[in-house]
Write an enzyme that holds these catalytic residues in place. Structure first.
Site, PDB file in Angstrom:
ATOM      1  N   ASP A  91      26.450  23.661  40.774  1.00 15.13           N
ATOM      2  CA  ASP A  91      26.075  25.513  40.799  1.00 15.13           C
ATOM      3  C   ASP A  91      26.011  25.172  39.460  1.00 15.13           C
ATOM      4  OD1 ASP A  91      25.623  28.235  42.121  1.00 15.13           O
ATOM      5  OD2 ASP A  91      27.173  28.311  41.421  1.00 15.13           O
ATOM      6  N   CYS A  94      23.910  25.794  45.111  1.00 16.79           N
ATOM      7  CA  CYS A  94      23.101  26.536  44.917  1.00 16.79           C
ATOM      8  C   CYS A  94      21.998  26.444  45.170  1.00 16.79           C
ATOM      9  CB  CYS A  94      23.600  26.461  43.300  1.00 16.79           C
ATOM     10  SG  CYS A  94      22.079  27.983  42.052  1.00 16.79           S
ATOM     11  N   CYS A 104      22.464  33.127  47.590  1.00 16.21           N
ATOM     12  CA  CYS A 104      23.526  33.337  46.213  1.00 16.21           C
ATOM     13  C   CYS A 104      24.312  32.851  47.228  1.00 16.21           C
ATOM     14  CB  CYS A 104      22.764  34.189  45.251  1.00 16.21           C
ATOM     15  SG  CYS A 104      23.954  33.450  43.764  1.00 16.21           S
ATOM     16  N   HIS A 130      26.969  32.425  44.961  1.00 17.22           N
ATOM     17  CA  HIS A 130      27.763  33.700  43.801  1.00 17.22           C
ATOM     18  C   HIS A 130      28.355  35.222  44.483  1.00 17.22           C
ATOM     19  CE1 HIS A 130      26.418  31.503  40.567  1.00 17.22           C
ATOM     20  NE2 HIS A 130      27.827  32.363  39.352  1.00 17.22           N
TER      21      HIS A 130
HETATM   22  N1  DGL Z   1      24.991  30.048  42.427  1.00 18.76           N
HETATM   23  C1  DGL Z   1      23.314  30.468  42.337  1.00 18.76           C
HETATM   24  C2  DGL Z   1      22.727  30.277  43.538  1.00 18.76           C
HETATM   25  O1  DGL Z   1      23.253  29.801  44.461  1.00 18.76           O
HETATM   26  C3  DGL Z   1      23.224  30.695  41.400  1.00 18.76           C
HETATM   27  C4  DGL Z   1      23.159  31.661  40.366  1.00 18.76           C
HETATM   28  C5  DGL Z   1      22.650  31.861  38.993  1.00 18.76           C
HETATM   29  O2  DGL Z   1      22.486  31.142  38.910  1.00 18.76           O
HETATM   30  O3  DGL Z   1      21.816  32.737  38.594  1.00 18.76           O
HETATM   31  O4  DGL Z   1      21.303  30.640  43.790  1.00 18.76           O
END
Ligand code: DGL
Length: 274
Positions: free
Chosen positions: A11, A74, A193, A195
């Site tokens: 990620d 990610c 996402c 996160h």
């Molecule tokens: N965790 C990531 C996602 O699923 C990316 C977050 C990022 O670096 O902007 O998109």
């Protein structure tokens, strides 16, 4: 004869831990290497070429550590880099290795979560502009209407450990309201996402009742389990000692501290120089 090696999990930063936590719970027998490119996060606002090159570089590092299978935990990398890596790079690097993403497993089952047929996607600007969710959902559930909202401030809040503080409320409410203003009928929202599940408490606080929020962790973990069952040739080259290693392109000490909080366990990390 290929030497069995850990499964690589990649990620841009800490977000992939929300997926990795579920993978580790469901499939504890395998070895894993987690790589967070924290030094270059967020990926979300970057252009296609940059995300592709960063992702390929990190995948190559995981390959150099022996990984035969890498999961892009990610969405942004899955949206912007996965297809190029699968189609252009893997045939040259090693056609036996595999790189999988998180968007496909999510879109394959998304229709099961909505009665109204109106789905919301919250994701990075990169994922939203790629239209990957819209295009993939169209293949599996053409009857669904998809509304997307980019949430560019959410990843920085998580990467800076500000996601549980009061200041985060403003941006959580803002993007949810923008999404819900597109349609009053949305009854399922995908956290597109990895996160975003770290913001789940605040997201639930600001959402009206009756809207289902879908995190990808369990979906991706089940899909990986299914993939390994269907692909014994890949399963056999995944080593099984239950060991986990963490690498970050940023400070290992900071990663240990934050990843420990996110995973609820002590973590030892090493720095990976790009
Ligand atoms: N965790 C990531 C996602 O699923 C990316 C977050 C990022 O670096 O902007 O998109």
């Amino acid at each position: 004869m290929i030497k069995p090696a850990p499964i690589g999990i990649f990620d841009s930063g800490y977000g992939g831990l929300t997926v990795f936590g579920e993978i580790r719970n469901l499939l504890p027998q395998y070895d894993y290497i987690y790589l967070g490119d924290n030094a270059r996060a967020p990926y979300g606002p970057r252009d296609f070429d940059t995300i592709y090159h960063y992702t390929l570089e990190c995948v190559q590092h995981l390959f150099d550590m022996g990984c035969q299978l890498v999961i892009l935990a990610c969405n942004t990398a899955s949206a912007k880099a996965l297809r190029s890596i699968q189609q252009q790079d893997l045939p040259n690097i090693d056609p036996n290795r595999r790189v999988l993403g998180v968007i496909r497993p999510t879109t394959e089952i998304i229709g099961n979560f909505s009665k109204s047929g109106q789905i919301g996607i919250l994701a990075t600007a990169g994922t939203v502009s790629s239209q990957s969710y819209v295009l993939e959902i169209e293949k599996f559930f053409p009857e669904l209407t998809v509304f997307q909202q980019a949430c560019p401030m959410w990843v920085p809040l998580v990467e800076n450990n500000e996601h549980q503080n009061d200041g985060a409320d403003y941006f959580v409410e803002k993007y949810l309201n923008q999404l819900l203003s597109m349609s009053g009928e949305i009854d399922a929202i995908v956290l597109g996402c990895t996160h975003y599940p770290l913001l789940i408490n605040k997201i639930n606080n600001f959402l009206p009742n009756g809207i289902r929020v879908i995190s990808q962790g369990e979906i991706v973990a089940k899909s990986l389990q299914d993939y390994l069952m269907r692909h014994p040739e890949i399963e056999q080259v995944c080593s099984k000692n239950g060991q986990i290693r963490y690498f970050t392109t940023e400070s290992a000490r900071v990663f240990e501290e934050k990843a420990g909080i996110f995973l609820g366990t002590n973590v030892h990390a090493d720095h990976l120089a790009l």
